[in-house]
Design a protein around this motif. Structure first.
Motif, PDB file in Angstrom:
ATOM      1  N   ILE A 180     115.213  53.472  68.676  1.00  0.00           N
ATOM      2  CA  ILE A 180     114.276  52.582  67.975  1.00  0.00           C
ATOM      3  C   ILE A 180     113.093  53.373  67.435  1.00  0.00           C
ATOM      4  N   GLY A 181     112.662  54.418  68.179  1.00  0.00           N
ATOM      5  CA  GLY A 181     111.540  55.218  67.695  1.00  0.00           C
ATOM      6  C   GLY A 181     111.843  55.861  66.353  1.00  0.00           C
ATOM      7  N   GLN A 182     113.057  56.368  66.181  1.00  0.00           N
ATOM      8  CA  GLN A 182     113.425  56.983  64.901  1.00  0.00           C
ATOM      9  C   GLN A 182     113.473  55.939  63.797  1.00  0.00           C
ATOM     10  N   ILE A 183     113.972  54.759  64.122  1.00  0.00           N
ATOM     11  CA  ILE A 183     113.999  53.679  63.129  1.00  0.00           C
ATOM     12  C   ILE A 183     112.590  53.273  62.731  1.00  0.00           C
ATOM     13  N   GLU A 184     111.691  53.211  63.711  1.00  0.00           N
ATOM     14  CA  GLU A 184     110.303  52.812  63.406  1.00  0.00           C
ATOM     15  C   GLU A 184     109.604  53.876  62.554  1.00  0.00           C
ATOM     16  N   ARG A 209     114.458  46.177  59.797  1.00  0.00           N
ATOM     17  CA  ARG A 209     114.512  46.612  61.195  1.00  0.00           C
ATOM     18  C   ARG A 209     115.734  46.005  61.893  1.00  0.00           C
ATOM     19  N   GLU A 210     115.937  44.723  61.682  1.00  0.00           N
ATOM     20  CA  GLU A 210     117.078  44.048  62.320  1.00  0.00           C
ATOM     21  C   GLU A 210     118.396  44.608  61.803  1.00  0.00           C
ATOM     22  N   PHE A 211     118.437  44.881  60.496  1.00  0.00           N
ATOM     23  CA  PHE A 211     119.656  45.412  59.879  1.00  0.00           C
ATOM     24  C   PHE A 211     120.007  46.787  60.454  1.00  0.00           C
ATOM     25  N   LEU A 212     118.991  47.658  60.572  1.00  0.00           N
ATOM     26  CA  LEU A 212     119.253  49.010  61.061  1.00  0.00           C
ATOM     27  C   LEU A 212     119.673  49.011  62.524  1.00  0.00           C
ATOM     28  N   GLN A 213     119.030  48.170  63.337  1.00  0.00           N
ATOM     29  CA  GLN A 213     119.420  48.124  64.745  1.00  0.00           C
ATOM     30  C   GLN A 213     120.833  47.570  64.907  1.00  0.00           C
ATOM     31  N   ARG A 214     121.186  46.591  64.082  1.00  0.00           N
ATOM     32  CA  ARG A 214     122.531  46.016  64.150  1.00  0.00           C
ATOM     33  C   ARG A 214     123.573  47.002  63.634  1.00  0.00           C
ATOM     34  N   LEU A 215     123.197  47.811  62.643  1.00  0.00           N
ATOM     35  CA  LEU A 215     124.120  48.790  62.067  1.00  0.00           C
ATOM     36  C   LEU A 215     124.384  49.947  63.024  1.00  0.00           C
ATOM     37  N   ALA A 216     123.446  50.205  63.926  1.00  0.00           N
ATOM     38  CA  ALA A 216     123.567  51.276  64.924  1.00  0.00           C
ATOM     39  C   ALA A 216     123.891  52.621  64.286  1.00  0.00           C
ATOM     40  N   GLU A 221     122.633  60.122  60.507  1.00  0.00           N
ATOM     41  CA  GLU A 221     122.605  59.159  59.397  1.00  0.00           C
ATOM     42  C   GLU A 221     121.193  58.665  59.131  1.00  0.00           C
ATOM     43  N   MET A 222     120.422  58.485  60.178  1.00  0.00           N
ATOM     44  CA  MET A 222     119.044  58.026  60.007  1.00  0.00           C
ATOM     45  C   MET A 222     118.201  59.099  59.309  1.00  0.00           C
ATOM     46  N   SER A 223     118.426  60.348  59.661  1.00  0.00           N
ATOM     47  CA  SER A 223     117.709  61.444  59.007  1.00  0.00           C
ATOM     48  C   SER A 223     118.108  61.541  57.539  1.00  0.00           C
TER      49      SER A 223
END
Length: 244
Positions: A180-184, A209-216, A221-223
């Protein structure tokens, strides 16, 4: 032990015979029979399309009848999409490996490009096999042989399993899920560069935020996503400077 033989009945285009030889070479099937009623040798034109597979054509047995091509085989399968009034069982290609014998030589019989196999030729085989395609036409002769060979390879029935061990593996970083820290951190950067219209809509950030957490996504990929957004921001900034 189970082995396979390709039988071509009166192929009309020499280049197709060459392409068939190449497909056989790729799938480690060396035995080719060609039924030419009025020929005793392979057409020299076939060598033009048999890339690195001339040995298949060199060893090919040219015979005058289908009976000669099947005489030393133990089981024969006729490939055809045509409908025949016959009691010979019919099966689609993906299921053919379930019906094959446990040992012996299996002849895969393919017909002419223009009209395929005749009924009397099909009745010399134990089964009719159809390559299921959604269109109304049949595959080209060489395409049909290639497809059949690949199905045998895919089911592990050929000596050459097809996978090479000298390939460089795809490097995509560690397969570790983004936290979650990387997403934030991504959302913080995104928020800083949004236009006023989107900065004032709090639901936008919540939705992303909800989309990214659900996509896992993975950390890699986040980078990659953050790098893409930074590139777009930089491009937009350069365009704004050019306008000034």
């Amino acid at each position: 032990m189970l082995s396979f033989r390709i039988v071509l009945v009166e192929p009309e285009h020499p280049h197709n015979v060459g392409f068939v030889a190449r497909a056989m070479h790729c799938n480690a099937i060396p035995e080719l029979y060609i039924v030419y009623p009025n020929r005793d040798t392979v057409n020299p034109e076939s060598y033009r399309t048999a890339h690195n597979s001339a040995e298949i054509l060199d060893a090919a047995k040219v015979v005058h009848t289908l009976d000669e091509a099947l005489a030393t085989a133990h089981y024969a399968i006729a490939f055809s999409r045509r409908r025949f009034d016959t009691v010979i069982p019919h099966t689609p290609l993906p299921q053919v490996t379930e019906i094959l014998p446990k040992e012996g030589t299996v002849a895969l019989v393919f017909g002419r490009e223009s009209c395929g196999l005749a009924l009397d030729e099909i009745e010399r085989c134990a089964m009719i096999c159809e390559i299921p395609v959604p269109g109304q036409m049949s595959l080209n002769l060489a395409q049909a042989v290639t497809t059949a060979c690949y199905e045998l390879c895919r089911n592990g029935l050929l000596d050459n399993r097809g996978l090479r061990t000298d390939r460089v593996p795809l490097k995509r970083g560690r397969v570790e899920q983004a936290n979650i820290g990387q997403i934030e951190n991504f959302l913080q950067y995104l928020r800083a560069h949004l236009t006023d219209r989107y900065q004032n809509n709090t639901w936008t950030e919540s939705a992303v935020r909800e989309f990214l957490q659900r996509l896992a996504p993975t950390r890699f990929e986040m980078s990659a996503l953050l790098g893409l957004v930074k590139s777009l921001v930089m491009q937009s900034s350069l365009k704004s400077q050019d306008k000034k």
